[in-house]
Design a protein around this motif. Structure first.
Motif, PDB file in Angstrom:
ATOM      1  N   VAL A 279       0.843  -1.201   0.000  1.00 54.21           N
ATOM      2  CA  VAL A 279       0.000   0.000   0.000  1.00 54.21           C
ATOM      3  C   VAL A 279       0.874   1.246   0.000  1.00 54.21           C
ATOM      4  N   LYS A 280       1.951   1.188   0.751  1.00 52.00           N
ATOM      5  CA  LYS A 280       2.861   2.333   0.822  1.00 52.00           C
ATOM      6  C   LYS A 280       3.484   2.611  -0.543  1.00 52.00           C
ATOM      7  N   ASP A 281       3.843   1.549  -1.283  1.00 51.66           N
ATOM      8  CA  ASP A 281       4.415   1.731  -2.620  1.00 51.66           C
ATOM      9  C   ASP A 281       3.408   2.417  -3.547  1.00 51.66           C
ATOM     10  N   ARG A 282       2.154   1.976  -3.487  1.00 51.33           N
ATOM     11  CA  ARG A 282       1.126   2.602  -4.331  1.00 51.33           C
ATOM     12  C   ARG A 282       0.920   4.061  -3.929  1.00 51.33           C
ATOM     13  N   LEU A 283       0.927   4.319  -2.628  1.00 53.79           N
ATOM     14  CA  LEU A 283       0.736   5.683  -2.150  1.00 53.79           C
ATOM     15  C   LEU A 283       1.911   6.565  -2.566  1.00 53.79           C
ATOM     16  N   SER A 284       3.122   6.012  -2.527  1.00 55.04           N
ATOM     17  CA  SER A 284       4.300   6.781  -2.950  1.00 55.04           C
ATOM     18  C   SER A 284       4.199   7.149  -4.424  1.00 55.04           C
ATOM     19  N   ASN A 285       3.746   6.197  -5.254  1.00 51.90           N
ATOM     20  CA  ASN A 285       3.551   6.487  -6.674  1.00 51.90           C
ATOM     21  C   ASN A 285       2.463   7.549  -6.871  1.00 51.90           C
ATOM     22  N   PHE A 286       1.419   7.455  -6.057  1.00 52.81           N
ATOM     23  CA  PHE A 286       0.329   8.428  -6.115  1.00 52.81           C
ATOM     24  C   PHE A 286       0.856   9.831  -5.811  1.00 52.81           C
ATOM     25  N   LEU A 287       1.609   9.956  -4.721  1.00 50.20           N
ATOM     26  CA  LEU A 287       2.124  11.274  -4.321  1.00 50.20           C
ATOM     27  C   LEU A 287       3.104  11.816  -5.361  1.00 50.20           C
ATOM     28  N   ALA A 288       3.922  10.933  -5.930  1.00 49.70           N
ATOM     29  CA  ALA A 288       4.880  11.378  -6.946  1.00 49.70           C
ATOM     30  C   ALA A 288       4.151  11.934  -8.171  1.00 49.70           C
ATOM     31  N   THR A 289       3.049  11.289  -8.553  1.00 50.49           N
ATOM     32  CA  THR A 289       2.261  11.749  -9.701  1.00 50.49           C
ATOM     33  C   THR A 289       1.627  13.107  -9.415  1.00 50.49           C
ATOM     34  N   VAL A 290       1.080  13.265  -8.216  1.00 52.06           N
ATOM     35  CA  VAL A 290       0.474  14.538  -7.836  1.00 52.06           C
ATOM     36  C   VAL A 290       1.528  15.634  -7.787  1.00 52.06           C
ATOM     37  N   ASN A 291       2.677  15.341  -7.194  1.00 52.86           N
ATOM     38  CA  ASN A 291       3.741  16.341  -7.064  1.00 52.86           C
ATOM     39  C   ASN A 291       4.269  16.779  -8.429  1.00 52.86           C
ATOM     40  N   GLU A 292       4.305  15.854  -9.385  1.00 54.46           N
ATOM     41  CA  GLU A 292       4.787  16.206 -10.723  1.00 54.46           C
ATOM     42  C   GLU A 292       3.869  17.228 -11.377  1.00 54.46           C
ATOM     43  N   LEU A 293       2.558  17.008 -11.268  1.00 49.25           N
ATOM     44  CA  LEU A 293       1.614  17.969 -11.842  1.00 49.25           C
ATOM     45  C   LEU A 293       1.648  19.285 -11.070  1.00 49.25           C
ATOM     46  N   LYS A 294       1.767  19.190  -9.752  1.00 50.72           N
ATOM     47  CA  LYS A 294       1.871  20.411  -8.934  1.00 50.72           C
ATOM     48  C   LYS A 294       3.070  21.248  -9.348  1.00 50.72           C
ATOM     49  N   SER A 295       4.201  20.593  -9.536  1.00 47.39           N
ATOM     50  CA  SER A 295       5.428  21.303  -9.896  1.00 47.39           C
ATOM     51  C   SER A 295       5.278  21.998 -11.247  1.00 47.39           C
ATOM     52  N   TYR A 296       4.679  21.297 -12.209  1.00 48.45           N
ATOM     53  CA  TYR A 296       4.477  21.909 -13.529  1.00 48.45           C
ATOM     54  C   TYR A 296       3.575  23.130 -13.427  1.00 48.45           C
ATOM     55  N   LEU A 297       2.470  23.002 -12.699  1.00 50.21           N
ATOM     56  CA  LEU A 297       1.530  24.118 -12.574  1.00 50.21           C
ATOM     57  C   LEU A 297       2.158  25.298 -11.844  1.00 50.21           C
ATOM     58  N   SER A 298       2.947  25.019 -10.824  1.00 50.53           N
ATOM     59  CA  SER A 298       3.597  26.090 -10.072  1.00 50.53           C
ATOM     60  C   SER A 298       4.535  26.894 -10.965  1.00 50.53           C
ATOM     61  N   GLU A 299       5.281  26.214 -11.810  1.00 54.59           N
ATOM     62  CA  GLU A 299       6.215  26.897 -12.705  1.00 54.59           C
ATOM     63  C   GLU A 299       5.479  27.623 -13.828  1.00 54.59           C
ATOM     64  N   ALA A 300       4.417  26.986 -14.354  1.00 57.17           N
ATOM     65  CA  ALA A 300       3.711  27.568 -15.497  1.00 57.17           C
ATOM     66  C   ALA A 300       2.875  28.780 -15.106  1.00 57.17           C
ATOM     67  N   THR A 301       2.456  28.859 -13.837  1.00 56.53           N
ATOM     68  CA  THR A 301       1.559  29.952 -13.422  1.00 56.53           C
ATOM     69  C   THR A 301       2.255  31.019 -12.582  1.00 56.53           C
ATOM     70  N   GLN A 302       3.567  30.902 -12.356  1.00 60.17           N
ATOM     71  CA  GLN A 302       4.243  31.906 -11.525  1.00 60.17           C
ATOM     72  C   GLN A 302       4.152  33.275 -12.174  1.00 60.17           C
ATOM     73  N   ARG A 303       3.979  34.310 -11.344  1.00 66.16           N
ATOM     74  CA  ARG A 303       3.659  35.643 -11.844  1.00 66.16           C
ATOM     75  C   ARG A 303       4.877  36.517 -12.128  1.00 66.16           C
ATOM     76  N   GLY A 304       6.056  36.040 -11.875  1.00 74.59           N
ATOM     77  CA  GLY A 304       7.241  36.834 -12.187  1.00 74.59           C
ATOM     78  C   GLY A 304       7.499  37.948 -11.193  1.00 74.59           C
ATOM     79  N   ILE A 305       7.231  37.709  -9.912  1.00 75.59           N
ATOM     80  CA  ILE A 305       7.457  38.718  -8.872  1.00 75.59           C
ATOM     81  C   ILE A 305       8.953  38.850  -8.593  1.00 75.59           C
ATOM     82  N   ASN A 306       9.368  40.065  -8.219  1.00 79.08           N
ATOM     83  CA  ASN A 306      10.765  40.360  -7.868  1.00 79.08           C
ATOM     84  C   ASN A 306      11.732  40.045  -9.002  1.00 79.08           C
TER      85      ASN A 306
END
Length: 549
Positions: A279-306
């Motif tokens: 179960v832990k292995d499946r959950l780790s894969n789940f979190l890795a998949t979510v984090n990958e999409l999160k990382s892409y969205l964070s970079e693609a939507t950053q507003r260019g502050i500072n």
């Protein structure tokens, strides 16, 4: 308005104004249109960038959806056997329960085999008796019939007709000393052809009752048929000492959610359980998949502050909507797996400062030990009830709303009544005599409950959609023809068309302004030239007057 450059003025022309009118016209037209053109061209560039980024986002969402599907389909339950005599595998993890049993195989299931050997003079095209042949199994649930006539009343024709019947295979063999017809049923005594069916086949082969096997007799056995039968057998086994029979060596009705395969006579210890490691292995894969999409969205939507460079989807409403949905996964309730909603935070999933999700292994182990149902909430969509006598299913294309609902069935009323979540259910009886309750309204629409016993009961029924399946469905919604991403791409295409139309309008405006300025300046030149000629004429007259004095 754009500044007129100094090289526009000139004294080259002596008959007109002396201005370079072509350059002046270009400068004036540019001054009237350059601001709007620059803005529109920037809008086109930005829109094309957004369209490209939206395509990349769709690709990322597609990968996310596919990964969620793979995670949902993967098995965290481990099934093992102590020997090769018996195999066990998980087929429906949603319905599977833990297994720990000793299985002793006393005998394997086998098929009925009928053989009919013929005299050496018989060939595949030898004629047999014409007429209707009716067959059925010992269980009496597989009636079939066919006609033998002038077109197919041969050994070849009989073989072909037998092979058309489900559950029967037939072959006509050349043994070297004559032909033999071999008929084989499926495994199990119930699947064997009954005695009446065997007699029907013998009759078609012109073998009369009481005929001697293997002896040619023109009246009783003209084909010299010698018949033999190997009787079918059921699989016989002991499960923890309890006698069990099955018609096949493969079956899925012994342990819920598992397939059992009998390979040989012998004894095996079968085990099946959800392990925290799997179960832990499946959950780790789940979190890795979510984090990958999160990382892409964070970079693609950053507003260019500072001074940072803004992302290609900065400020995009669709991208922000998806980002918010993914960001809130850890606090999203998962219902239908018990009385209270479940949350990722309960099993040790935590959000770090950079937004990524991580797993507290110690808290996870403790939570899974206290509530094994958590694994289902993450990965396995299922119907369930604390009453084990209920069989529950629903519409795959229109499942009910996830949740836990009160079920009441009252047999004492006339007629019987039943409600689910307070809504009345329709009541019927299936072919096995079991009461079937069906919901046609409300949040539970489509749920069908089969009762194991026809007794008054009060219990609960739950439908839980796993988090992995929820996110997979969310991906489908985003990528569908009417989904958020499709609508956003359509809007961007419309914007791009509008901006390109503005550029075309500006080109037309440039042509119109150029023509107008050329006309106006042409008229001005004509006036100036006329005035200059008049002045020159008067100057000439004055010069003449002065000279004559």
């Amino acid at each position: 308005m754009a500044e007129i450059k100094t090289d526009v003025l000139s004294t080259v022309s002596s008959s007109g104004s002396g201005l370079q009118l072509k350059s002046l016209t270009s400068s004036l037209v540019e001054a009237a249109t350059s601001g709007e053109r620059t803005l529109t061209e920037r809008q086109i560039e930005d829109t094309n960038t957004t369209i490209s980024a939206m395509g990349q986002l769709s690709q990322q969402v597609g990968l996310f959806k596919s990964s969620m599907a793979s995670i949902a389909e993967a098995a965290s339950r481990t099934a093992t056997s102590s020997s090769n005599d018996v195999s066990i595998e998980v087929t429906e993890e949603a319905n599977a329960a833990d297994v720990s049993a000793v299985v002793k195989v006393l005998g394997l299931a086998s098929a009925q085999i009928l053989s009919f050997r013929f005299d050496a003079s018989v060939t595949p095209s030898t004629a047999i008796k014409q007429g209707l042949v009716s067959l059925n199994t010992v269980a009496g649930d597989s009636a079939a019939s066919f006609d033998l006539d002038s077109n197919n009343a041969t050994l070849t024709g009989l073989t072909e007709e037998l092979n058309k019947i489900e559950g029967i295979s037939a072959s006509l063999l050349d043994t070297g000393t004559g032909y033999a017809l071999i008929i084989k049923s499926e495994d199990g005594t119930g699947n064997a052809l009954n005695p009446a069916s065997i007699n029907e086949i013998k009759s078609a082969l012109k073998m009369a009752n009481g005929a001697s096997d293997g002896q040619v007799n023109e009246q009783q056995n003209p084909l010299g048929v010698a018949s033999a039968e190997t009787e079918a057998q059921n699989a016989r086994l002991l499960v923890d000492g309890v006698a069990v029979q099955r018609s096949s060596n493969e079956f899925e009705d012994l342990f819920a959610g598992h397939k059992i395969t009998l390979n040989a006579v012998g004894t095996s210890t079968l085990r099946s359980s959800d392990t925290s490691a799997s179960v832990k292995d499946r959950l780790s894969n789940f979190l890795a998949t979510v984090n990958e999409l999160k990382s892409y969205l964070s970079e693609a939507t950053q507003r260019g502050i500072n001074g940072a460079k803004p992302g290609p989807l900065a400020g995009d409403i669709a991208a922000q909507s998806i980002q918010n949905r993914i960001r809130n996964i850890a606090t999203q309730p998962i219902t239908g797996f018990g009385g209270d909603p479940l949350y990722l935070a309960q099993i040790g999933v935590q959000t770090e400062r950079d937004g990524t999700l991580t797993l507290n292994a110690e808290r996870f182990e403790r939570a899974l030990e206290e509530n094994p149902e958590l694994a289902n909430a993450l990965f396995t969509t299922k119907y369930s009830s604390p009453n084990a006598d209920l069989s529950i299913r629903g519409l795959s294309f229109a499942p009910p709303k996830p949740g836990t609902y009160d079920l009441v069935y009252d047999k004492s009323t006339d007629p019987e009544t039943a409600t689910l979540d307070g809504q009345s259910l329709t009541i019927s009886t299936n072919s096995n005599g079991n009461v079937v309750l069906r919901s046609n309204d409300g949040d539970t629409r489509g749920v069908m409950i089969t009762l194991g016993t026809n007794e008054t009961l009060t219990t609960t029924v739950s439908y839980g959609q796993s988090l992995a399946d929820q996110l997979q469905d969310y991906g489908d919604t985003l990528l569908g023809t009417s989904g958020l991403l499709a609508r956003r791409e359509t809007d961007l295409d419309k914007d791009l068309l509008e901006f390109e139309t503005k550029i075309e309008d500006l080109d037309s405006k440039v042509e119109q302004l150029t023509a107008r300025y050329n006309t106006q300046f042409g008229r001005m030149e004509a006036v100036i030239s006329s005035l200059k000629r008049t002045g020159e004429y008067m100057q000439s007259m004055m010069d003449s007057w002065i000279a004559s004095k």
